[in-house]
Design a protein around this motif. Sequence first.
Motif, PDB file in Angstrom:
ATOM      1  N   SER A   1       0.829  -1.211   0.000  1.00 61.67           N
ATOM      2  CA  SER A   1       0.000   0.000   0.000  1.00 61.67           C
ATOM      3  C   SER A   1       0.860   1.255   0.000  1.00 61.67           C
ATOM      4  O   SER A   1       0.542   2.243  -0.673  1.00 61.67           O
ATOM      5  N   HIS A   2       1.950   1.222   0.763  1.00 64.68           N
ATOM      6  CA  HIS A   2       2.848   2.382   0.814  1.00 64.68           C
ATOM      7  C   HIS A   2       3.403   2.698  -0.579  1.00 64.68           C
ATOM      8  O   HIS A   2       3.435   3.862  -0.996  1.00 64.68           O
ATOM      9  N   ILE A   3       3.828   1.668  -1.269  1.00 70.18           N
ATOM     10  CA  ILE A   3       4.389   1.869  -2.617  1.00 70.18           C
ATOM     11  C   ILE A   3       3.316   2.399  -3.557  1.00 70.18           C
ATOM     12  O   ILE A   3       3.551   3.325  -4.344  1.00 70.18           O
ATOM     13  N   ARG A   4       2.117   1.835  -3.465  1.00 67.09           N
ATOM     14  CA  ARG A   4       1.018   2.266  -4.329  1.00 67.09           C
ATOM     15  C   ARG A   4       0.688   3.742  -4.090  1.00 67.09           C
ATOM     16  O   ARG A   4       0.462   4.506  -5.032  1.00 67.09           O
ATOM     17  N   LEU A   5       0.665   4.143  -2.841  1.00 64.44           N
ATOM     18  CA  LEU A   5       0.366   5.527  -2.493  1.00 64.44           C
ATOM     19  C   LEU A   5       1.436   6.475  -3.028  1.00 64.44           C
ATOM     20  O   LEU A   5       1.128   7.530  -3.596  1.00 64.44           O
ATOM     21  N   ARG A   6       2.696   6.101  -2.871  1.00 67.30           N
ATOM     22  CA  ARG A   6       3.786   6.953  -3.350  1.00 67.30           C
ATOM     23  C   ARG A   6       3.711   7.131  -4.864  1.00 67.30           C
ATOM     24  O   ARG A   6       3.976   8.219  -5.384  1.00 67.30           O
ATOM     25  N   LYS A   7       3.329   6.081  -5.582  1.00 63.92           N
ATOM     26  CA  LYS A   7       3.218   6.188  -7.033  1.00 63.92           C
ATOM     27  C   LYS A   7       2.017   7.036  -7.440  1.00 63.92           C
ATOM     28  O   LYS A   7       2.087   7.807  -8.401  1.00 63.92           O
ATOM     29  N   LEU A   8       0.922   6.906  -6.719  1.00 65.04           N
ATOM     30  CA  LEU A   8      -0.267   7.700  -7.029  1.00 65.04           C
ATOM     31  C   LEU A   8       0.012   9.197  -6.898  1.00 65.04           C
ATOM     32  O   LEU A   8      -0.386   9.993  -7.753  1.00 65.04           O
ATOM     33  N   LEU A   9       0.729   9.574  -5.832  1.00 63.63           N
ATOM     34  CA  LEU A   9       0.937  10.992  -5.522  1.00 63.63           C
ATOM     35  C   LEU A   9       2.322  11.499  -5.906  1.00 63.63           C
ATOM     36  O   LEU A   9       2.617  12.676  -5.701  1.00 63.63           O
ATOM     37  N   GLY A  10       3.173  10.628  -6.426  1.00 62.84           N
ATOM     38  CA  GLY A  10       4.499  11.062  -6.828  1.00 62.84           C
ATOM     39  C   GLY A  10       5.406  11.416  -5.665  1.00 62.84           C
ATOM     40  O   GLY A  10       6.295  12.271  -5.801  1.00 62.84           O
ATOM     41  N   VAL A  11       5.211  10.774  -4.521  1.00 66.05           N
ATOM     42  CA  VAL A  11       6.046  11.056  -3.348  1.00 66.05           C
ATOM     43  C   VAL A  11       7.496  10.699  -3.653  1.00 66.05           C
ATOM     44  O   VAL A  11       7.789   9.628  -4.199  1.00 66.05           O
ATOM     45  N   ASP A  12       8.409  11.605  -3.351  1.00 70.84           N
ATOM     46  CA  ASP A  12       9.846  11.446  -3.607  1.00 70.84           C
ATOM     47  C   ASP A  12      10.168  11.405  -5.099  1.00 70.84           C
ATOM     48  O   ASP A  12      11.258  10.981  -5.499  1.00 70.84           O
ATOM     49  N   GLY A  13       9.203  11.810  -5.935  1.00 68.67           N
ATOM     50  CA  GLY A  13       9.441  11.791  -7.376  1.00 68.67           C
ATOM     51  C   GLY A  13       9.420  10.394  -7.974  1.00 68.67           C
ATOM     52  O   GLY A  13       9.898  10.190  -9.093  1.00 68.67           O
ATOM     53  N   ILE A  14       8.855   9.433  -7.248  1.00 65.40           N
ATOM     54  CA  ILE A  14       8.811   8.047  -7.739  1.00 65.40           C
ATOM     55  C   ILE A  14       8.013   7.988  -9.046  1.00 65.40           C
ATOM     56  O   ILE A  14       7.029   8.695  -9.231  1.00 65.40           O
ATOM     57  N   ILE A  15       8.460   7.167  -9.968  1.00 65.59           N
ATOM     58  CA  ILE A  15       7.798   7.028 -11.261  1.00 65.59           C
ATOM     59  C   ILE A  15       6.559   6.148 -11.111  1.00 65.59           C
ATOM     60  O   ILE A  15       6.610   5.070 -10.523  1.00 65.59           O
ATOM     61  N   ASN A  16       5.444   6.624 -11.648  1.00 67.59           N
ATOM     62  CA  ASN A  16       4.209   5.861 -11.584  1.00 67.59           C
ATOM     63  C   ASN A  16       4.117   4.922 -12.786  1.00 67.59           C
ATOM     64  O   ASN A  16       3.975   5.354 -13.919  1.00 67.59           O
ATOM     65  N   ASP A  17       4.182   3.628 -12.531  1.00 64.98           N
ATOM     66  CA  ASP A  17       4.052   2.639 -13.602  1.00 64.98           C
ATOM     67  C   ASP A  17       2.801   1.788 -13.413  1.00 64.98           C
ATOM     68  O   ASP A  17       2.708   0.665 -13.911  1.00 64.98           O
ATOM     69  N   ILE A  18       1.810   2.343 -12.693  1.00 61.52           N
ATOM     70  CA  ILE A  18       0.562   1.630 -12.417  1.00 61.52           C
ATOM     71  C   ILE A  18      -0.586   2.303 -13.170  1.00 61.52           C
ATOM     72  O   ILE A  18      -0.701   3.525 -13.178  1.00 61.52           O
ATOM     73  N   ASP A  19      -1.438   1.501 -13.778  1.00 62.20           N
ATOM     74  CA  ASP A  19      -2.679   2.017 -14.337  1.00 62.20           C
ATOM     75  C   ASP A  19      -3.736   1.936 -13.238  1.00 62.20           C
ATOM     76  O   ASP A  19      -4.292   0.863 -12.972  1.00 62.20           O
ATOM     77  N   PHE A  20      -4.007   3.064 -12.589  1.00 65.72           N
ATOM     78  CA  PHE A  20      -4.932   3.063 -11.458  1.00 65.72           C
ATOM     79  C   PHE A  20      -6.395   2.969 -11.893  1.00 65.72           C
ATOM     80  O   PHE A  20      -7.257   2.656 -11.079  1.00 65.72           O
ATOM     81  N   GLY A  21      -6.675   3.249 -13.149  1.00 63.23           N
ATOM     82  CA  GLY A  21      -8.050   3.169 -13.620  1.00 63.23           C
ATOM     83  C   GLY A  21      -8.976   4.053 -12.811  1.00 63.23           C
ATOM     84  O   GLY A  21      -8.682   5.221 -12.562  1.00 63.23           O
ATOM     85  N   GLN A  22     -10.085   3.497 -12.364  1.00 60.50           N
ATOM     86  CA  GLN A  22     -11.075   4.272 -11.602  1.00 60.50           C
ATOM     87  C   GLN A  22     -10.563   4.686 -10.230  1.00 60.50           C
ATOM     88  O   GLN A  22     -11.190   5.511  -9.565  1.00 60.50           O
ATOM     89  N   TYR A  23      -9.429   4.128  -9.803  1.00 59.59           N
ATOM     90  CA  TYR A  23      -8.882   4.465  -8.487  1.00 59.59           C
ATOM     91  C   TYR A  23      -7.766   5.516  -8.581  1.00 59.59           C
ATOM     92  O   TYR A  23      -7.020   5.725  -7.622  1.00 59.59           O
ATOM     93  N   GLY A  24      -7.657   6.146  -9.715  1.00 59.60           N
ATOM     94  CA  GLY A  24      -6.655   7.182  -9.901  1.00 59.60           C
ATOM     95  C   GLY A  24      -7.178   8.554  -9.521  1.00 59.60           C
ATOM     96  O   GLY A  24      -8.260   8.706  -8.936  1.00 59.60           O
TER      97      GLY A  24
END
Length: 422
Positions: free
Chosen positions: A256-279
């Motif tokens: 969950s922590h990793i998913r959250l960081r990718k959703l919000l770009g925390v620390d500039g992490i690259i988002n490689d997830i298709d969040f779909g309706q949860y984006g």
Amino acid sequence: MKPNKIFIQIASYRDNQLLHTIKNCIENANNANDLIFCIAWQHSVEDTWDNLDEYKNDPRFKIIDIDCNESKGVCWARNKIQQCYDDEEYTLQLDSHHRFVKNWDMELIAMFKQLQEKGYKKPLLTTYLPSFNPENDPAERIMKPWKLNFDRFIPEGVIFFLPATIDNFEKLTEPIPSRFYSAHFCFGPGVFCKEVMHDPNYYFHGEEISISVRSYTNNYDLFSPNKVVAWHEYTRKYRKKHWDDHTDWNKLNADSHIRLRKLLGVDGIINDIDFGQYGLGAQRSLEDYEKYSGIHFKTRGVQQYTLDNKLAPNPLIENDEEYQKSFVHVFKHCINVHESELPYNDYKFIAVIFEDKKGGTLHRKDITAEEAIKLKTKDKNEIFYKIWRTFNYTGEKPYKYVIWPFSEKHQWCKRIDNVIYK
């Protein structure tokens, strides 16, 4: 739309307060027949007190019967509930351990309509409710409304909030703006169940800040009620938690922590997830939320205005360079050290040091012998030293902490090194 109906969402996990919560909610509603309950009933055969038979044939109730061993966590359960939404005009999300004021439903609807008349098309009333104690109720109910304040970024990148009393609430005539969403109390338009559904891939941490941002970017406006409408039990001491029964909870929470960081770009992490309706929503941007709230996810920055707990929105800074400079970087963290790692009673001091990746000292504040005694805390029959440290930093985040005790007899003792950011 089903006018005046309130879709009440309750995700309950082995909670002996569930029945009390339901009864109190109904008894104190002005229009109890307009309440539609959907309960994710996560229970065990061991829990003889946990029985919903009296409601199984009540047309106001939708009960999702879940063996607690099959449960995948609270966000998963909330998602199950939202799939049962059936066009009710309003929705109210709760936990399963609450008490309510008289006519709470009319109070919330009145506040909601008041905000709509001021031009907010999709207001959400959400907060950490004031507390109550089931063992001494109603005597220990807090009679002042609470709001949500920024507390800290935890090392994993999630933002934690803290409740605080609303200043001068007696003089207020309307709800106050909020930066954040509370998962245990949120009242708003029923369509919120569809437009900002809970992401079942979250376990626990990250739920609230992700919904905060997703709500805002879907054009919802967040507010805290200016009066007490209900109470919440916070201690968890009397009930089983999901993580008590499920040994894989640590991995689920880490994911969950990793998913959250990718959703919000925390620390500039690259988002490689298709969040779909949860984006994130398309009506407002992540940057819009950051300017509104005074939080910068990429750098874990916070504006002083937010740290001072002043109400949103934050003052607009037009100049980009000045805007970037307006964020400070505050590290606030609690270190738990088991008493077995500090076995002696003759420490002269205990060094508490935070270092960067190269071993450079970013912050040091030692614990005196007298302070060490006061830091001891009992948790599940084990003793820990709970060491809080808060400091500002520039540039690189603290990489690890060092606990290094100095004893009268043993001199420098075993050094404890622990990486904070994996």
